[in-house]
Design a protein around this motif. Structure first.
Motif, mmCIF file in Angstrom:
data_model
loop_
_atom_site.group_PDB
_atom_site.id
_atom_site.type_symbol
_atom_site.label_atom_id
_atom_site.label_comp_id
_atom_site.label_asym_id
_atom_site.label_seq_id
_atom_site.Cartn_x
_atom_site.Cartn_y
_atom_site.Cartn_z
ATOM 1 N N SER A 267 0.709 -1.050 -0.022
ATOM 2 C CA SER A 267 -0.126 0.062 0.136
ATOM 3 C C SER A 267 0.685 1.320 0.138
ATOM 4 O O SER A 267 0.619 2.122 -0.776
ATOM 5 C CB SER A 267 -1.033 -0.028 1.256
ATOM 6 O OG SER A 267 -1.951 1.196 1.298
ATOM 7 N N ASP A 282 -3.023 2.896 8.463
ATOM 8 C CA ASP A 282 -3.081 2.036 7.187
ATOM 9 C C ASP A 282 -2.794 0.465 7.636
ATOM 10 O O ASP A 282 -2.843 -0.173 6.532
ATOM 11 C CB ASP A 282 -2.560 2.424 6.115
ATOM 12 C CG ASP A 282 -0.973 2.739 6.494
ATOM 13 O OD1 ASP A 282 -0.306 2.375 7.459
ATOM 14 O OD2 ASP A 282 -0.218 2.802 5.436
ATOM 15 N N THR A 284 -3.653 -3.495 8.794
ATOM 16 C CA THR A 284 -4.822 -4.229 8.834
ATOM 17 C C THR A 284 -5.803 -3.978 9.819
ATOM 18 O O THR A 284 -6.960 -4.011 9.636
ATOM 19 C CB THR A 284 -4.270 -5.611 8.698
ATOM 20 O OG1 THR A 284 -3.240 -6.031 7.897
ATOM 21 C CG2 THR A 284 -5.307 -6.528 8.737
ATOM 22 N N HIS A 286 -6.400 -1.145 11.405
ATOM 23 C CA HIS A 286 -6.911 -0.028 11.319
ATOM 24 C C HIS A 286 -8.187 -0.212 10.162
ATOM 25 O O HIS A 286 -9.224 0.462 10.471
ATOM 26 C CB HIS A 286 -5.959 1.113 10.903
ATOM 27 C CG HIS A 286 -4.989 1.394 11.797
ATOM 28 N ND1 HIS A 286 -3.666 1.195 11.611
ATOM 29 C CD2 HIS A 286 -4.951 1.803 13.406
ATOM 30 C CE1 HIS A 286 -2.791 1.653 12.775
ATOM 31 N NE2 HIS A 286 -3.580 1.971 13.636
ATOM 32 N N ARG A 287 -7.955 -0.977 9.157
ATOM 33 C CA ARG A 287 -8.844 -1.008 8.223
ATOM 34 C C ARG A 287 -10.085 -1.651 8.573
ATOM 35 O O ARG A 287 -11.203 -1.341 8.284
ATOM 36 C CB ARG A 287 -8.320 -1.500 6.855
ATOM 37 C CG ARG A 287 -6.841 -0.707 6.474
ATOM 38 C CD ARG A 287 -6.463 -1.619 5.258
ATOM 39 N NE ARG A 287 -4.962 -1.186 5.244
ATOM 40 C CZ ARG A 287 -4.446 -0.633 3.815
ATOM 41 N NH1 ARG A 287 -5.346 -0.736 2.708
ATOM 42 N NH2 ARG A 287 -3.457 -0.265 3.656
ATOM 43 N N ASN A 290 -12.057 0.446 10.689
ATOM 44 C CA ASN A 290 -12.919 1.292 9.951
ATOM 45 C C ASN A 290 -14.134 0.768 9.378
ATOM 46 O O ASN A 290 -15.070 1.531 8.874
ATOM 47 C CB ASN A 290 -11.683 1.982 8.829
ATOM 48 C CG ASN A 290 -10.963 2.911 9.774
ATOM 49 O OD1 ASN A 290 -10.983 3.508 10.588
ATOM 50 N ND2 ASN A 290 -9.886 3.141 8.783
ATOM 51 N N LEU A 342 -8.725 -5.203 1.408
ATOM 52 C CA LEU A 342 -8.481 -4.195 2.398
ATOM 53 C C LEU A 342 -7.731 -2.955 1.813
ATOM 54 O O LEU A 342 -7.957 -1.704 2.492
ATOM 55 C CB LEU A 342 -7.493 -4.944 3.469
ATOM 56 C CG LEU A 342 -8.146 -5.874 4.222
ATOM 57 C CD1 LEU A 342 -7.094 -6.655 4.993
ATOM 58 C CD2 LEU A 342 -8.965 -5.308 5.353
ATOM 59 N N GLU A 343 -7.110 -2.953 0.814
ATOM 60 C CA GLU A 343 -6.681 -1.859 -0.048
ATOM 61 C C GLU A 343 -7.625 -0.981 -0.532
ATOM 62 O O GLU A 343 -7.606 0.206 -0.654
ATOM 63 C CB GLU A 343 -5.604 -2.178 -1.059
ATOM 64 C CG GLU A 343 -5.047 -1.257 -1.815
ATOM 65 C CD GLU A 343 -4.097 -0.381 -0.939
ATOM 66 O OE1 GLU A 343 -3.486 0.541 -1.445
ATOM 67 O OE2 GLU A 343 -3.686 -0.779 0.243
ATOM 68 N N SER A 345 -10.784 -0.854 0.974
ATOM 69 C CA SER A 345 -11.538 -0.332 2.004
ATOM 70 C C SER A 345 -10.942 1.101 2.603
ATOM 71 O O SER A 345 -9.901 1.615 2.315
ATOM 72 C CB SER A 345 -11.356 -1.357 3.352
ATOM 73 O OG SER A 345 -10.045 -1.411 3.662
ATOM 74 N N TYR A 347 -9.165 3.705 4.550
ATOM 75 C CA TYR A 347 -8.324 3.905 5.559
ATOM 76 C C TYR A 347 -7.537 5.277 5.354
ATOM 77 O O TYR A 347 -7.558 5.890 4.407
ATOM 78 C CB TYR A 347 -7.299 2.585 5.279
ATOM 79 C CG TYR A 347 -6.276 2.764 3.981
ATOM 80 C CD1 TYR A 347 -5.169 3.396 4.078
ATOM 81 C CD2 TYR A 347 -6.686 2.179 2.984
ATOM 82 C CE1 TYR A 347 -4.559 3.539 2.715
ATOM 83 C CE2 TYR A 347 -6.150 1.899 1.979
ATOM 84 C CZ TYR A 347 -5.027 2.774 1.550
ATOM 85 O OH TYR A 347 -4.369 2.644 0.552
#
Length: 355
Positions: A267, A282, A284, A286-287, A290, A342-343, A345, A347
């Motif tokens: 990322s 940013d 895992t 944290h995402r 969120n 996740l990228e 999602s 953040y």
């Protein structure tokens, strides 16, 4: 088994009780982690908790190493102590943050190499595979390089994993539990002793570190745990298991920190940032927070992922080669899909170094 329970109990009790005076010491020394835009806590939290983990693990190991190779154990503890000291100095702001990555971690890894600790991946492949002959001489050299990469990489992964209450201590407890179980199953007394000590020390500290945390382990504690777990992965030897499974099992046991480091590295590189110097929200956890899990839910979800991959490691150790290959392929595909998801999602997309 009985000796392992004693080692675990010593580490658990020592870590649990030592964390209380360590917390008071951190407050007295003004070693606090203050809130900031890159942090998830809203009040200053004492650091230095890694010292409590260290005391628990080291005391349990020293009291349990009767009849075991003392030279190698002392080398492991010396290298881990170096990382604890360097990480603590970094927490105090007395060292440039790159010293730990480019000096302390490689030095600790070289210390283990000097005592004969190394993975045996390339040597096994080249000796028994297509390259049997002159190429087999490259096996030990390639293994030494892979060992350095593994020890430094896993230690660094734990260093950046420590960003949410209870995350690193809980993941370390889960990973060390599975390392201990695997070592006991395959009769590796030294690895089992080290793993049960780390398990007890991590679990004892987790009581104080789980949300809402009363103390953080700091970079010294995270690096100590990461290095000890990387060492367990390097020393693990599984009898009657395929060569493919032997090197994949430690990866599965440590899937959470490896995945998190991979995710943030990809990322941040996509955004033109240097992965290990561009701190931010940013990761895992944290995402996951969120998308609705919140801090506690995100940490518990990653506990579940760590336990799942630990069980997959146990399964892989008993699976036939074809089934093992299929299992790893499915898990690898799932990890790739998770990285992409996740990228995409929400953040925090930091645009510069936070240091």
């Amino acid at each position: 088994m009985y000796e392992g329970m004693i080692t675990f109990a010593i580490a658990l009790a020592t870590s649990f009780t030592a964390t209380v005076p360590v917390r008071q010491l951190a407050i007295r020394l003004d070693m606090l982690d203050w809130p900031g835009p890159r942090k998830v806590h809203s009040a200053p939290i004492p650091l230095l908790g890694g010292l409590g983990i260290y005391c628990g693990a080291v005391l349990a190991i020293v009291l349990s190493m009767d009849g075991q190779p003392r030279g190698q154990i002392l080398s492991i503890l010396a290298a881990a102590t170096l990382l604890l000291i360097v990480g603590t100095l970094d927490d105090r702001g007395l060292l440039h943050h790159q010293v730990k990555l480019f000096v302390a971690m490689p030095l600790a890894a070289l210390t283990l190499l000097a005592t004969g600790v190394r993975v045996h991946v390339f040597s096994a492949i080249l000796v028994s595979g297509w390259a049997n002959g002159w190429a087999s001489g490259w096996g030990p050299t390639l293994d030494a390089g892979l060992t350095l990469f593994w020890l430094v990489g896993v230690t660094a992964a734990f260093s950046i994993l420590d960003h949410m209450d209870g995350l690193t201590s809980g993941i370390a407890a889960i990973a060390s539990f599975f390392f201990a179980l695997l070592a006991m199953i395959h009769g590796q007394v030294l690895v089992a002793t080290l793993a049960t000590a780390v398990f007890g020390a991590s679990l004892g500290f987790l009581y104080w570190n789980f949300n809402p945390a009363k103390i953080f382990m700091g970079d010294g504690g995270a690096m100590f745990l990461g290095f000890m777990l990387a060492t367990l992965g390097a020393k693990l030897r599984l009898s009657g298991t395929s060569r493919f499974a032997v090197w994949m099992i430690p990866v599965l046991v440590l899937a959470v920190p490896i995945f998190d480091t991979t995710l943030v590295s990809i990322s941040r590189l996509r955004r033109g940032l240097i992965p290990f110097t561009s701190a931010g929200k940013d990761h895992t956890a944290h995402r996951l927070a969120n998308i609705g899990l919140g801090q506690g839910g995100a940490v518990l979800a990653l506990y579940g992922v760590g336990a799942f991959f630990g069980m997959m490691a146990l399964l892989l150790g008993r699976a036939a080669l074809a089934k093992g290959n299929a299992l790893v392929a499915v898990l690898g595909l799932a990890a790739l899909i998770a990285v992409i998801g996740l990228e995409l999602s929400p953040y925090e997309r930091q645009t510069g170094s936070a240091r």
